[in-house]
Design an enzyme around this catalytic site. Structure first.
Site, PDB file in Angstrom:
ATOM      1  N   CYS B 246       6.876   0.393   0.923  1.00  0.00           N
ATOM      2  CA  CYS B 246       6.860  -0.221  -0.512  1.00  0.00           C
ATOM      3  C   CYS B 246       5.755  -1.414  -0.318  1.00  0.00           C
ATOM      4  O   CYS B 246       4.685  -1.231  -0.383  1.00  0.00           O
ATOM      5  CB  CYS B 246       8.267  -0.877  -0.829  1.00  0.00           C
ATOM      6  SG  CYS B 246       8.530  -1.271  -2.638  1.00  0.00           S
ATOM      7  N   HIS B 372      11.117   4.127  -0.553  1.00  0.00           N
ATOM      8  CA  HIS B 372      11.718   3.696   0.436  1.00  0.00           C
ATOM      9  C   HIS B 372      12.184   4.781   1.345  1.00  0.00           C
ATOM     10  O   HIS B 372      13.649   5.235   0.995  1.00  0.00           O
ATOM     11  CB  HIS B 372      12.984   2.680  -0.101  1.00  0.00           C
ATOM     12  CG  HIS B 372      12.492   1.431  -0.372  1.00  0.00           C
ATOM     13  ND1 HIS B 372      12.370   0.324   0.173  1.00  0.00           N
ATOM     14  CD2 HIS B 372      11.955   1.121  -1.604  1.00  0.00           C
ATOM     15  CE1 HIS B 372      11.836  -0.753  -0.598  1.00  0.00           C
ATOM     16  NE2 HIS B 372      11.567  -0.086  -1.678  1.00  0.00           N
ATOM     17  N   GLU B 374      13.634   4.887   4.115  1.00  0.00           N
ATOM     18  CA  GLU B 374      15.091   4.249   4.994  1.00  0.00           C
ATOM     19  C   GLU B 374      15.993   4.967   4.166  1.00  0.00           C
ATOM     20  O   GLU B 374      17.233   4.929   5.101  1.00  0.00           O
ATOM     21  CB  GLU B 374      14.497   2.855   5.260  1.00  0.00           C
ATOM     22  CG  GLU B 374      14.992   1.965   4.145  1.00  0.00           C
ATOM     23  CD  GLU B 374      13.520   1.608   3.380  1.00  0.00           C
ATOM     24  OE1 GLU B 374      12.603   2.435   3.514  1.00  0.00           O
ATOM     25  OE2 GLU B 374      13.513   0.435   2.703  1.00  0.00           O
TER      26      GLU B 374
END
Lengths: 111, 424
Positions: B246, B372, B374
Protein backbone atom coordinates in the site's frame (compact mmCIF):
# COMPACT_ATOMS: atom_id res chain seq x y z
CA UNK A 1 -29.04 -26.78 7.32
CA UNK A 2 -28.84 -28.18 10.86
CA UNK A 3 -29.56 -25.84 13.74
CA UNK A 4 -26.60 -23.60 14.59
CA UNK A 5 -24.95 -23.87 17.98
CA UNK A 6 -23.46 -20.86 19.71
CA UNK A 7 -20.33 -20.65 21.81
CA UNK A 8 -19.91 -17.34 23.59
CA UNK A 9 -16.43 -16.30 24.59
CA UNK A 10 -16.15 -13.81 27.43
CA UNK A 11 -13.11 -12.44 29.19
CA UNK A 12 -12.41 -11.78 32.84
CA UNK A 13 -9.76 -10.26 35.12
CA UNK A 14 -7.72 -8.40 32.48
CA UNK A 15 -7.87 -7.76 28.76
CA UNK A 16 -5.25 -8.76 26.17
CA UNK A 17 -4.81 -12.29 27.50
CA UNK A 18 -5.48 -13.87 24.16
CA UNK A 19 -9.25 -14.19 24.09
CA UNK A 20 -9.21 -13.70 20.32
CA UNK A 21 -6.66 -16.44 19.74
CA UNK A 22 -8.57 -18.72 22.12
CA UNK A 23 -11.82 -18.17 20.22
CA UNK A 24 -10.00 -18.75 16.94
CA UNK A 25 -8.37 -21.92 18.31
CA UNK A 26 -11.75 -23.29 19.44
CA UNK A 27 -12.90 -22.68 15.88
CA UNK A 28 -10.04 -24.76 14.56
CA UNK A 29 -10.64 -27.75 16.86
CA UNK A 30 -14.31 -27.78 15.93
CA UNK A 31 -13.54 -27.47 12.23
CA UNK A 32 -11.20 -30.43 12.67
CA UNK A 33 -14.35 -32.44 13.51
CA UNK A 34 -15.93 -31.60 10.19
CA UNK A 35 -18.16 -28.81 11.51
CA UNK A 36 -18.78 -25.58 9.66
CA UNK A 37 -17.46 -22.77 11.80
CA UNK A 38 -17.83 -18.99 11.79
CA UNK A 39 -16.41 -16.61 14.36
CA UNK A 40 -17.87 -13.24 15.27
CA UNK A 41 -16.53 -10.42 17.41
CA UNK A 42 -18.76 -8.08 19.39
CA UNK A 43 -16.98 -4.84 20.24
CA UNK A 44 -18.54 -2.68 22.95
CA UNK A 45 -17.16 0.66 21.72
CA UNK A 46 -19.27 3.40 20.16
CA UNK A 47 -17.29 3.68 16.92
CA UNK A 48 -19.06 2.18 13.94
CA UNK A 49 -15.83 0.45 12.98
CA UNK A 50 -12.15 0.80 13.87
CA UNK A 51 -11.36 2.39 10.48
CA UNK A 52 -10.93 5.88 11.86
CA UNK A 53 -9.21 4.93 15.12
CA UNK A 54 -5.53 5.41 15.89
CA UNK A 55 -3.48 2.26 15.36
CA UNK A 56 -1.89 2.99 18.74
CA UNK A 57 -5.25 2.50 20.40
CA UNK A 58 -6.62 -0.23 18.33
CA UNK A 59 -3.82 -2.03 16.54
CA UNK A 60 -4.27 -3.16 12.97
CA UNK A 61 -7.47 -2.61 11.03
CA UNK A 62 -8.25 -5.91 9.34
CA UNK A 63 -10.08 -5.72 6.01
CA UNK A 64 -12.51 -8.48 5.02
CA UNK A 65 -13.18 -9.59 1.46
CA UNK A 66 -16.43 -7.61 1.35
CA UNK A 67 -14.58 -4.47 2.36
CA UNK A 68 -15.37 -4.07 6.06
CA UNK A 69 -12.78 -2.44 8.30
CA UNK A 70 -12.69 -4.67 11.34
CA UNK A 71 -10.97 -5.66 14.55
CA UNK A 72 -7.64 -7.41 14.23
CA UNK A 73 -9.06 -10.48 15.96
CA UNK A 74 -10.84 -11.25 12.69
CA UNK A 75 -7.39 -11.75 11.24
CA UNK A 76 -6.71 -14.42 13.86
CA UNK A 77 -10.08 -16.04 13.13
CA UNK A 78 -9.41 -16.23 9.40
CA UNK A 79 -5.89 -17.54 9.89
CA UNK A 80 -6.96 -20.20 12.38
CA UNK A 81 -10.17 -21.45 10.82
CA UNK A 82 -9.07 -20.80 7.22
CA UNK A 83 -12.39 -19.30 6.13
CA UNK A 84 -13.20 -15.88 4.68
CA UNK A 85 -15.37 -13.88 7.06
CA UNK A 86 -17.55 -10.90 6.19
CA UNK A 87 -18.81 -7.63 7.63
CA UNK A 88 -21.39 -9.31 9.84
CA UNK A 89 -18.56 -10.94 11.76
CA UNK A 90 -17.64 -7.73 13.56
CA UNK A 91 -20.51 -5.96 15.32
CA UNK A 92 -19.87 -2.86 17.41
CA UNK A 93 -22.14 -1.17 19.94
CA UNK A 94 -21.90 1.89 17.68
CA UNK A 95 -23.46 -0.06 14.80
CA UNK A 96 -26.31 -1.31 16.99
CA UNK A 97 -27.10 2.10 18.47
CA UNK A 98 -26.73 3.75 15.05
CA UNK A 99 -29.24 1.31 13.59
CA UNK A 100 -31.74 1.86 16.40
CA UNK A 101 -31.38 5.65 16.41
CA UNK A 102 -31.76 5.77 12.62
CA UNK A 103 -35.01 3.79 12.86
CA UNK A 104 -36.28 5.97 15.67
CA UNK A 105 -35.69 9.16 13.66
CA UNK A 106 -37.43 7.73 10.63
CA UNK A 107 -40.43 6.99 12.82
CA UNK A 108 -40.27 3.27 12.20
CA UNK A 109 -40.46 2.56 15.92
CA UNK A 110 -43.57 4.70 16.51
CA UNK A 111 -46.74 3.00 17.59
CA UNK B 1 -20.90 -20.04 15.63
CA UNK B 2 -18.31 -18.70 18.02
CA UNK B 3 -19.00 -15.22 19.36
CA UNK B 4 -16.30 -13.32 21.17
CA UNK B 5 -17.30 -10.39 23.35
CA UNK B 6 -14.63 -7.70 23.45
CA UNK B 7 -13.44 -6.22 26.72
CA UNK B 8 -13.77 -7.87 30.12
CA UNK B 9 -16.81 -8.78 32.16
CA UNK B 10 -17.66 -5.88 34.45
CA UNK B 11 -16.94 -3.14 31.90
CA UNK B 12 -20.05 -0.96 31.69
CA UNK B 13 -19.96 -0.69 27.91
CA UNK B 14 -20.02 -4.46 27.44
CA UNK B 15 -23.16 -5.00 29.53
CA UNK B 16 -25.74 -4.75 26.71
CA UNK B 17 -24.01 -7.53 24.77
CA UNK B 18 -23.87 -9.79 27.82
CA UNK B 19 -27.53 -9.10 28.56
CA UNK B 20 -28.38 -9.94 24.96
CA UNK B 21 -26.50 -13.22 25.33
CA UNK B 22 -28.38 -14.01 28.55
CA UNK B 23 -31.73 -13.41 26.87
CA UNK B 24 -30.74 -15.39 23.83
CA UNK B 25 -29.77 -18.38 25.96
CA UNK B 26 -33.35 -18.45 27.27
CA UNK B 27 -34.78 -18.57 23.77
CA UNK B 28 -32.82 -21.48 22.41
CA UNK B 29 -32.45 -25.00 23.69
CA UNK B 30 -30.12 -25.64 26.61
CA UNK B 31 -27.77 -27.61 24.41
CA UNK B 32 -27.46 -24.95 21.73
CA UNK B 33 -25.36 -22.42 23.59
CA UNK B 34 -22.35 -22.53 25.79
CA UNK B 35 -20.17 -19.94 27.47
CA UNK B 36 -16.39 -20.12 27.53
CA UNK B 37 -14.87 -17.67 29.99
CA UNK B 38 -11.22 -16.73 29.52
CA UNK B 39 -9.47 -15.49 32.66
CA UNK B 40 -5.99 -14.83 33.93
CA UNK B 41 -4.17 -16.30 36.93
CA UNK B 42 -1.72 -13.83 38.43
CA UNK B 43 1.46 -15.15 40.01
CA UNK B 44 2.54 -13.95 43.44
CA UNK B 45 6.31 -14.18 43.61
CA UNK B 46 6.59 -13.98 47.41
CA UNK B 47 4.64 -17.17 47.99
CA UNK B 48 5.19 -18.72 44.56
CA UNK B 49 1.48 -19.18 44.00
CA UNK B 50 -0.98 -18.73 41.17
CA UNK B 51 -4.01 -16.90 42.50
CA UNK B 52 -7.52 -17.94 41.53
CA UNK B 53 -9.38 -15.19 43.38
CA UNK B 54 -9.61 -12.75 40.43
CA UNK B 55 -11.02 -15.60 38.34
CA UNK B 56 -13.61 -16.36 41.04
CA UNK B 57 -14.58 -12.69 41.16
CA UNK B 58 -14.95 -12.37 37.42
CA UNK B 59 -17.13 -15.49 37.33
CA UNK B 60 -19.23 -13.99 40.11
CA UNK B 61 -19.62 -10.84 37.99
CA UNK B 62 -20.68 -12.95 35.05
CA UNK B 63 -23.22 -14.85 37.16
CA UNK B 64 -24.64 -11.61 38.54
CA UNK B 65 -25.55 -10.78 34.95
CA UNK B 66 -27.20 -14.17 34.69
CA UNK B 67 -24.60 -16.13 32.78
CA UNK B 68 -22.98 -19.22 34.27
CA UNK B 69 -19.84 -20.12 32.33
CA UNK B 70 -19.55 -23.75 31.19
CA UNK B 71 -15.83 -23.69 30.46
CA UNK B 72 -13.05 -21.67 32.05
CA UNK B 73 -9.81 -21.17 30.22
CA UNK B 74 -7.19 -19.97 32.65
CA UNK B 75 -4.40 -18.03 30.98
CA UNK B 76 -1.18 -17.91 32.89
CA UNK B 77 2.54 -17.39 32.53
CA UNK B 78 3.38 -20.36 34.78
CA UNK B 79 2.56 -24.07 34.91
CA UNK B 80 -0.76 -24.79 36.62
CA UNK B 81 -1.21 -27.72 39.00
CA UNK B 82 -4.28 -29.90 39.25
CA UNK B 83 -5.00 -28.38 42.70
CA UNK B 84 -5.45 -24.98 41.15
CA UNK B 85 -7.78 -26.11 38.37
CA UNK B 86 -9.80 -28.20 40.83
CA UNK B 87 -10.15 -25.19 43.08
CA UNK B 88 -11.42 -23.07 40.18
CA UNK B 89 -13.89 -25.81 39.27
CA UNK B 90 -15.19 -26.00 42.86
CA UNK B 91 -15.60 -22.28 43.45
CA UNK B 92 -16.81 -21.36 39.98
CA UNK B 93 -19.21 -24.29 39.71
CA UNK B 94 -17.73 -25.71 36.55
CA UNK B 95 -16.88 -29.33 35.70
CA UNK B 96 -13.31 -30.25 36.60
CA UNK B 97 -12.51 -31.25 33.02
CA UNK B 98 -13.88 -27.91 31.83
CA UNK B 99 -11.20 -25.88 33.56
CA UNK B 100 -8.37 -25.67 31.11
CA UNK B 101 -5.06 -24.02 31.88
CA UNK B 102 -3.43 -22.27 28.96
CA UNK B 103 0.13 -21.24 29.59
CA UNK B 104 1.69 -18.47 27.52
CA UNK B 105 3.62 -19.90 24.58
CA UNK B 106 5.80 -18.49 21.85
CA UNK B 107 3.81 -20.06 19.02
CA UNK B 108 0.18 -18.97 18.68
CA UNK B 109 -0.64 -21.74 16.27
CA UNK B 110 -0.02 -24.33 18.97
CA UNK B 111 -3.03 -23.13 20.99
CA UNK B 112 -5.59 -25.33 19.18
CA UNK B 113 -3.42 -28.38 19.89
CA UNK B 114 -3.07 -27.51 23.57
CA UNK B 115 -6.83 -27.05 23.93
CA UNK B 116 -7.55 -30.23 21.99
CA UNK B 117 -5.08 -32.27 24.03
CA UNK B 118 -6.64 -30.89 27.22
CA UNK B 119 -9.93 -32.39 26.06
CA UNK B 120 -11.76 -29.17 25.25
CA UNK B 121 -12.93 -30.30 21.81
CA UNK B 122 -14.62 -33.43 23.13
CA UNK B 123 -16.13 -31.54 26.06
CA UNK B 124 -17.68 -28.92 23.76
CA UNK B 125 -19.05 -31.55 21.41
CA UNK B 126 -20.55 -33.48 24.30
CA UNK B 127 -22.13 -30.44 25.93
CA UNK B 128 -23.54 -29.12 22.67
CA UNK B 129 -24.69 -32.61 21.66
CA UNK B 130 -23.02 -32.34 18.31
CA UNK B 131 -22.79 -35.37 16.09
CA UNK B 132 -19.34 -35.33 14.65
CA UNK B 133 -16.58 -37.60 13.51
CA UNK B 134 -13.19 -38.03 15.07
CA UNK B 135 -11.10 -34.87 15.11
CA UNK B 136 -8.45 -34.66 12.44
CA UNK B 137 -5.77 -32.19 13.41
CA UNK B 138 -2.95 -34.06 11.72
CA UNK B 139 -2.40 -31.36 9.12
CA UNK B 140 -2.34 -28.69 11.79
CA UNK B 141 0.08 -30.76 13.88
CA UNK B 142 2.42 -31.02 10.92
CA UNK B 143 2.15 -27.30 10.38
CA UNK B 144 3.07 -26.56 14.00
CA UNK B 145 5.91 -29.07 13.83
CA UNK B 146 7.28 -27.31 10.76
CA UNK B 147 6.99 -23.92 12.45
CA UNK B 148 8.79 -25.29 15.50
CA UNK B 149 11.58 -26.65 13.32
CA UNK B 150 11.88 -23.31 11.52
CA UNK B 151 12.33 -21.58 14.87
CA UNK B 152 15.59 -23.54 15.23
CA UNK B 153 16.75 -22.82 11.68
CA UNK B 154 19.01 -20.11 10.38
CA UNK B 155 17.71 -16.63 11.11
CA UNK B 156 16.33 -14.40 8.40
CA UNK B 157 16.33 -10.74 9.37
CA UNK B 158 13.52 -8.66 7.92
CA UNK B 159 13.33 -4.94 8.64
CA UNK B 160 9.81 -3.61 8.95
CA UNK B 161 10.00 0.14 8.47
CA UNK B 162 6.84 1.76 9.77
CA UNK B 163 5.30 4.46 11.87
CA UNK B 164 3.63 2.48 14.61
CA UNK B 165 6.42 0.00 15.26
CA UNK B 166 6.32 0.36 19.06
CA UNK B 167 2.99 -1.41 18.90
CA UNK B 168 3.55 -4.59 16.92
CA UNK B 169 -0.21 -5.23 16.96
CA UNK B 170 -0.54 -2.44 14.41
CA UNK B 171 1.16 -4.76 11.91
CA UNK B 172 -0.34 -8.04 13.10
CA UNK B 173 -1.17 -9.48 9.69
CA UNK B 174 2.15 -8.36 8.18
CA UNK B 175 4.01 -10.03 11.04
CA UNK B 176 2.00 -13.23 10.64
CA UNK B 177 2.31 -13.25 6.85
CA UNK B 178 6.10 -12.95 7.14
CA UNK B 179 6.12 -15.71 9.72
CA UNK B 180 4.00 -18.03 7.53
CA UNK B 181 6.29 -17.48 4.54
CA UNK B 182 9.51 -17.79 6.54
CA UNK B 183 8.38 -20.98 8.30
CA UNK B 184 7.33 -22.54 5.02
CA UNK B 185 10.89 -22.04 3.80
CA UNK B 186 12.48 -23.20 7.02
CA UNK B 187 13.80 -19.82 8.07
CA UNK B 188 13.69 -18.42 11.59
CA UNK B 189 12.06 -15.04 11.21
CA UNK B 190 13.67 -12.15 13.07
CA UNK B 191 11.87 -8.87 12.58
CA UNK B 192 13.78 -5.64 13.07
CA UNK B 193 11.13 -3.05 13.86
CA UNK B 194 12.41 0.30 12.64
CA UNK B 195 10.58 3.56 13.17
CA UNK B 196 10.80 5.36 9.84
CA UNK B 197 11.10 8.75 11.59
CA UNK B 198 14.37 7.52 13.10
CA UNK B 199 15.89 7.01 9.66
CA UNK B 200 15.25 10.68 8.95
CA UNK B 201 17.34 11.50 12.01
CA UNK B 202 20.13 9.15 10.96
CA UNK B 203 19.13 6.58 13.54
CA UNK B 204 18.40 2.92 12.98
CA UNK B 205 20.47 2.67 9.79
CA UNK B 206 22.72 -0.03 11.22
CA UNK B 207 19.67 -2.16 11.88
CA UNK B 208 18.30 -1.51 8.41
CA UNK B 209 21.68 -2.41 6.92
CA UNK B 210 21.78 -5.71 8.78
CA UNK B 211 18.47 -6.84 7.28
CA UNK B 212 18.22 -9.43 4.52
CA UNK B 213 15.00 -7.88 3.33
CA UNK B 214 12.95 -4.73 3.90
CA UNK B 215 9.19 -4.40 4.26
CA UNK B 216 7.45 -1.04 4.20
CA UNK B 217 3.85 -1.62 5.29
CA UNK B 218 0.79 0.57 4.90
CA UNK B 219 0.13 3.78 6.76
CA UNK B 220 -1.50 7.18 6.67
CA UNK B 221 -0.24 10.72 7.28
CA UNK B 222 3.04 12.38 6.43
CA UNK B 223 4.94 11.66 9.63
CA UNK B 224 7.72 9.21 8.91
CA UNK B 225 7.07 9.04 5.17
CA UNK B 226 10.44 10.55 4.22
CA UNK B 227 12.14 7.82 6.27
CA UNK B 228 10.21 5.20 4.32
CA UNK B 229 11.32 6.86 1.08
CA UNK B 230 14.93 6.62 2.29
CA UNK B 231 14.44 2.95 3.10
CA UNK B 232 13.07 2.37 -0.42
CA UNK B 233 16.06 4.15 -1.95
CA UNK B 234 18.43 2.11 0.16
CA UNK B 235 16.74 -1.12 -0.94
CA UNK B 236 16.77 -0.12 -4.61
CA UNK B 237 20.37 1.05 -4.76
CA UNK B 238 21.79 -1.85 -2.77
CA UNK B 239 19.52 -4.40 -4.39
CA UNK B 240 18.05 -5.56 -1.11
CA UNK B 241 14.76 -7.43 -1.46
CA UNK B 242 11.93 -5.01 -0.79
CA UNK B 243 8.23 -5.55 -0.34
CA UNK B 244 6.04 -2.46 -0.27
CA UNK B 245 2.46 -2.76 0.92
CA UNK B 246 0.00 0.00 0.00
CA UNK B 247 1.87 3.12 1.18
CA UNK B 248 5.03 1.03 0.87
CA UNK B 249 4.35 0.76 -2.87
CA UNK B 250 3.59 4.47 -3.09
CA UNK B 251 6.84 5.57 -1.39
CA UNK B 252 8.70 3.24 -3.73
CA UNK B 253 7.21 5.20 -6.66
CA UNK B 254 7.95 8.59 -5.11
CA UNK B 255 11.53 7.53 -4.45
CA UNK B 256 11.90 6.32 -8.02
CA UNK B 257 10.54 9.59 -9.39
CA UNK B 258 12.89 11.70 -7.30
CA UNK B 259 16.09 9.74 -7.63
CA UNK B 260 15.83 7.95 -10.97
CA UNK B 261 13.68 10.29 -13.04
CA UNK B 262 15.16 13.33 -11.31
CA UNK B 263 11.74 14.79 -10.50
CA UNK B 264 12.80 16.58 -7.33
CA UNK B 265 9.32 17.78 -6.45
CA UNK B 266 7.74 14.35 -6.65
CA UNK B 267 5.46 13.32 -3.81
CA UNK B 268 2.03 11.97 -3.07
CA UNK B 269 -0.72 14.56 -3.09
CA UNK B 270 -1.85 12.99 0.19
CA UNK B 271 1.02 14.89 1.82
CA UNK B 272 1.44 18.14 -0.12
CA UNK B 273 0.30 19.77 -3.33
CA UNK B 274 3.34 18.33 -5.02
CA UNK B 275 4.90 19.64 -8.20
CA UNK B 276 4.90 16.08 -9.47
CA UNK B 277 2.03 14.22 -7.83
CA UNK B 278 3.13 10.72 -8.87
CA UNK B 279 0.66 9.39 -6.32
CA UNK B 280 -2.71 11.06 -6.53
CA UNK B 281 -6.22 10.86 -5.12
CA UNK B 282 -8.35 8.36 -7.01
CA UNK B 283 -10.94 9.92 -9.31
CA UNK B 284 -13.73 8.08 -7.49
CA UNK B 285 -12.54 9.53 -4.20
CA UNK B 286 -12.87 13.18 -5.22
CA UNK B 287 -15.69 14.93 -3.47
CA UNK B 288 -15.83 12.38 -0.67
CA UNK B 289 -15.59 14.21 2.64
CA UNK B 290 -16.62 11.50 5.12
CA UNK B 291 -13.65 9.53 6.41
CA UNK B 292 -15.39 6.44 7.80
CA UNK B 293 -15.67 3.46 5.49
CA UNK B 294 -15.23 5.49 2.31
CA UNK B 295 -11.91 4.19 1.01
CA UNK B 296 -11.60 1.70 -1.83
CA UNK B 297 -12.12 -1.33 0.36
CA UNK B 298 -12.19 -5.08 -0.02
CA UNK B 299 -11.62 -7.58 -2.77
CA UNK B 300 -10.78 -6.37 -6.29
CA UNK B 301 -9.18 -8.20 -9.21
CA UNK B 302 -5.63 -7.58 -10.33
CA UNK B 303 -4.36 -8.75 -13.71
CA UNK B 304 -0.76 -9.83 -13.84
CA UNK B 305 1.58 -8.90 -16.65
CA UNK B 306 3.47 -11.95 -17.96
CA UNK B 307 7.21 -12.08 -17.52
CA UNK B 308 7.31 -9.98 -14.36
CA UNK B 309 8.61 -10.89 -10.91
CA UNK B 310 5.10 -10.55 -9.53
CA UNK B 311 3.56 -12.83 -12.14
CA UNK B 312 6.20 -15.43 -11.42
CA UNK B 313 5.53 -15.14 -7.67
CA UNK B 314 1.88 -15.96 -8.40
CA UNK B 315 2.90 -18.92 -10.55
CA UNK B 316 1.86 -17.08 -13.72
CA UNK B 317 -1.88 -17.10 -13.15
CA UNK B 318 -3.48 -14.35 -15.26
CA UNK B 319 -5.55 -12.76 -12.50
CA UNK B 320 -5.70 -12.65 -8.69
CA UNK B 321 -8.15 -11.19 -6.19
CA UNK B 322 -6.67 -9.13 -3.39
CA UNK B 323 -7.96 -6.99 -0.51
CA UNK B 324 -7.60 -3.23 -0.64
CA UNK B 325 -7.75 -0.22 1.65
CA UNK B 326 -6.68 3.00 -0.03
CA UNK B 327 -7.72 6.41 -1.32
CA UNK B 328 -4.66 7.26 -3.40
CA UNK B 329 -3.23 5.58 -6.46
CA UNK B 330 -0.37 5.79 -8.93
CA UNK B 331 -0.84 8.78 -11.25
CA UNK B 332 -1.10 7.40 -14.80
CA UNK B 333 0.27 10.63 -16.29
CA UNK B 334 3.69 9.36 -15.22
CA UNK B 335 3.32 5.75 -16.26
CA UNK B 336 5.25 5.90 -19.54
CA UNK B 337 8.18 7.74 -18.02
CA UNK B 338 8.43 5.28 -15.12
CA UNK B 339 8.24 2.36 -17.52
CA UNK B 340 10.96 3.75 -19.79
CA UNK B 341 13.33 4.19 -16.88
CA UNK B 342 13.03 0.77 -15.32
CA UNK B 343 9.85 0.38 -13.35
CA UNK B 344 7.42 -2.27 -14.52
CA UNK B 345 3.72 -2.18 -13.74
CA UNK B 346 3.24 -5.86 -13.21
CA UNK B 347 -0.31 -5.78 -11.87
CA UNK B 348 -3.19 -3.68 -13.16
CA UNK B 349 -6.93 -3.47 -12.62
CA UNK B 350 -8.81 -5.27 -15.43
CA UNK B 351 -9.53 -1.96 -17.21
CA UNK B 352 -5.81 -1.19 -17.06
CA UNK B 353 -6.42 2.08 -15.26
CA UNK B 354 -5.23 1.36 -11.75
CA UNK B 355 -1.71 0.29 -10.87
CA UNK B 356 -1.99 -2.65 -8.49
CA UNK B 357 1.63 -3.85 -8.50
CA UNK B 358 4.81 -2.01 -9.41
CA UNK B 359 8.31 -3.47 -9.52
CA UNK B 360 11.87 -2.40 -10.30
CA UNK B 361 13.10 -4.26 -13.39
CA UNK B 362 16.82 -4.39 -12.63
CA UNK B 363 16.51 -5.70 -9.09
CA UNK B 364 16.31 -9.18 -7.52
CA UNK B 365 13.01 -8.38 -5.81
CA UNK B 366 11.60 -4.92 -5.39
CA UNK B 367 7.85 -5.20 -5.56
CA UNK B 368 5.14 -2.93 -4.24
CA UNK B 369 1.45 -3.70 -4.15
CA UNK B 370 -1.36 -1.19 -3.79
CA UNK B 371 -3.38 -3.92 -2.08
CA UNK B 372 -2.69 -5.66 1.23
CA UNK B 373 -1.55 -9.22 0.53
CA UNK B 374 -0.98 -9.76 4.26
CA UNK B 375 -4.74 -10.13 4.80
CA UNK B 376 -4.86 -13.27 2.67
CA UNK B 377 -1.89 -15.11 4.13
CA UNK B 378 -2.80 -18.23 6.05
CA UNK B 379 -0.46 -20.44 8.09
CA UNK B 380 -1.12 -23.40 5.80
CA UNK B 381 -1.11 -21.20 2.70
CA UNK B 382 1.47 -18.42 2.86
CA UNK B 383 0.83 -15.58 0.44
CA UNK B 384 2.71 -15.89 -2.90
CA UNK B 385 4.20 -12.38 -2.72
CA UNK B 386 5.45 -12.94 0.82
CA UNK B 387 6.85 -16.32 -0.20
CA UNK B 388 8.73 -14.82 -3.14
CA UNK B 389 9.99 -11.95 -1.01
CA UNK B 390 11.24 -14.26 1.74
CA UNK B 391 12.87 -16.49 -0.87
CA UNK B 392 14.73 -13.48 -2.30
CA UNK B 393 15.76 -12.35 1.18
CA UNK B 394 17.04 -15.84 2.02
CA UNK B 395 19.02 -15.87 -1.22
CA UNK B 396 20.61 -12.58 -0.28
CA UNK B 397 21.43 -13.92 3.18
CA UNK B 398 23.03 -17.05 1.77
CA UNK B 399 25.00 -15.15 -0.88
CA UNK B 400 26.43 -12.54 1.44
CA UNK B 401 29.50 -13.13 3.51
CA UNK B 402 28.48 -12.31 7.07
CA UNK B 403 30.97 -9.48 7.58
CA UNK B 404 29.54 -7.48 4.68
CA UNK B 405 26.16 -7.44 6.33
CA UNK B 406 27.59 -6.65 9.74
CA UNK B 407 29.81 -3.84 8.51
CA UNK B 408 27.28 -2.32 6.20
CA UNK B 409 26.44 0.54 8.52
CA UNK B 410 29.86 2.08 7.86
CA UNK B 411 28.95 3.18 4.37
CA UNK B 412 25.21 3.45 4.70
CA UNK B 413 25.19 6.96 6.03
CA UNK B 414 26.54 8.41 2.82
CA UNK B 415 23.03 8.14 1.45
CA UNK B 416 21.45 10.07 4.20
CA UNK B 417 22.72 13.65 4.12
CA UNK B 418 21.70 14.55 0.58
CA UNK B 419 18.25 13.13 1.22
CA UNK B 420 17.69 15.04 4.45
CA UNK B 421 19.43 18.08 3.02
CA UNK B 422 16.99 18.19 0.16
CA UNK B 423 13.94 18.23 2.40
CA UNK B 424 15.10 21.25 4.44
Amino acid sequence: MPKPKYIFCTGGVVSSVGKGVTAAAIGRILKARGLRVAVQKLDPYLNVDPGTMSPYQHGEVFVTADGAETDLDLGHYERFIDENLNRTCNVTAGQVYGYVIDKERRGVLMW
Amino acid sequence: MIVEVGGTVGDIEGQPFLEAIRQMRMNVSRHDTLCVHVTFLPYIGATGELKTKPTQHSVRDLRSIGIQPNVIIARTDYPVSQDVTDKIALFCDVDKEAVIPLQTIDLLYEVPLILEDAGLGNYLVEQLQLEVGKPDLSEWRNLVKRMRAAKQAEPLRIAVVGKYVELHDAYMSVKEALFHAASAQNCRLEIEWIYSGDLEKEKGWDRLASAHGIVVPGGFGYRGVEGKIMAARYARERKIPYLGLCLGMQVMCVEFARNVLGLEGANSSEFESAEHPVIDLMLEQRGITDMGGTMRLGLYPCQLQPGTVAAEAYHNVPEVQERHRHRFEFNNAYRTRFDQHGMAFSGLSPDGELVEIAEIKDHPFMVGSQFHPEFLSRPNQPHPLFLAFVRAAAQRRDALPQEVVNNANGFVRKDVPDETERRK
